[in-house]
Design an enzyme around this catalytic site. Structure first.
Site, short mmCIF file in Angstrom:
data_model
loop_
_atom_site.label_atom_id
_atom_site.label_comp_id
_atom_site.label_asym_id
_atom_site.label_seq_id
_atom_site.Cartn_x
_atom_site.Cartn_y
_atom_site.Cartn_z
N ASP A 8 0.82 -1.47 -0.04
CA ASP A 8 0.01 -0.05 -0.08
C ASP A 8 0.85 1.30 0.01
O ASP A 8 0.26 2.29 0.65
CB ASP A 8 -0.92 -0.09 1.15
CG ASP A 8 -1.88 -1.14 1.28
OD1 ASP A 8 -1.94 -1.84 0.27
OD2 ASP A 8 -2.50 -1.19 2.37
N LYS A 84 -6.10 -5.63 -3.10
CA LYS A 84 -6.73 -6.13 -1.57
C LYS A 84 -7.71 -5.24 -1.43
O LYS A 84 -7.80 -3.95 -1.80
CB LYS A 84 -5.59 -6.39 -0.62
CG LYS A 84 -5.18 -5.15 -0.09
CD LYS A 84 -4.27 -5.56 1.11
CE LYS A 84 -3.57 -4.22 1.67
NZ LYS A 84 -4.32 -3.54 2.38
N CYS A 117 -2.41 -2.26 7.97
CA CYS A 117 -2.20 -3.32 7.03
C CYS A 117 -0.96 -4.07 7.08
O CYS A 117 -0.51 -5.25 6.80
CB CYS A 117 -2.21 -2.84 5.75
SG CYS A 117 -3.85 -2.02 5.28
#
Length: 181
Positions: A8, A84, A117
C-alpha cells in the site's frame, strides 16, 4: 526463496493525499532501496494495492490518483500486483497462491500503515508459515486516538513494531538489512 511484499505505498498516504501519514516520503525512499536490492538480485517483488470498497471510504477510491502507487515504488514489468480490499494482504487475494507457485518460504515486508495493513499482513504471513523480516523504517503510520487519548505516530509505530518483533517478524532497518544481505 524469498520475496519482497510492498504494501500500500499509494499516493493518498503522501502530502496532498486524503490520508497523509507521518514519514511517508522517508519510508518510501527506504522501501525503494529494498526494492532495488530485490530487483538487482532477481528476487520477486510483489506490490499490494488497496482499493476501497466502502461507499463511505475517503481514500484509495477506485480509479483515483490517490489509489495509484507512489512514484518511488511503481511496479516494473513482470512484477506481480495484487489488489486487496482488507488490511490483511492475504485475505481474499491470490497472494498465497503466487507465493506457493514461486516456492517462497521467506518474506521481507515493508509499506503502510504500520498499525493496520502491515500488522495484519505480517501476522497472517507468520500464521501461514512464512519466515518474516519487517523493514521498520520502510513503513509509516499516523497519530491515533482512543477514549480522548492521542497517541503520536512515532509511539504507534514503535508499539506495533515492537509487538511484531517478538514473534511475528525480525524487525530491522533498511540499512541493516542491506548490509546483512
Amino acid at each position: 526463496m524469498k520475496a519482497l511484499i510492498v504494501v500500500d505505498i499509494q499516493n493518498d498516504y503522501f502530502e496532498g493525499g486524503t490520508m497523509v501519514l507521518d514519514g511517508a516520503l522517508e519510508a518510501s525512499e527506504k522501501a525503494k532501496q529494498i526494492i532495488d536490492k530485490f530487483r538487482n538480485d532477481r528476487l520477486p517483488v510483489i506490490h499490494i494495492q488497496h482499493i476501497a470498497l466502502s461507499p463511505d471510504a475517503t481514500f484509495f477510491l477506485p480509479y483515483t490518483k490517490g489509489a495509484e502507487f507512489h512514484p518511488n515504488v511503481k511496479p516494473e514489468g513482470g512484477e506481480i500486483v495484487i489488489t486487496k480490499y482488507y488490511p490483511n494482504s492475504f485475505l481474499k487475494t491470490d497472494l498465497q497462491k503466487y507465493l506457493q507457485k514461486l516456492e517462497v518460504k521467506e518474506l521481507v515486508i515493508c509499506g503502510m500503515m504500520t498499525h493496520m495493513c502491515i500488522d495484519a499482513t505480517t501476522r497472517a504471513a507468520k500464521d501461514l508459515g512464512y519466515e518474516c523480516t519487517l523493514i521498520g523504517d520502510a513503513c509509516a503510520t499516523r497519530e491515533l486516538e482512543i477514549s480522548g487519548i492521542k497517541v503520536v505516530s512515532q509511539e504507534v509505530h514503535a508499539a506495533f513494531l515492537s509487538a511484531l518483533d517478538y514473534y511475528y517478524a525480525n524487525v530491522t532497518t533498511a540499512n541493516d538489512y542491506l548490509t546483512a544481505n
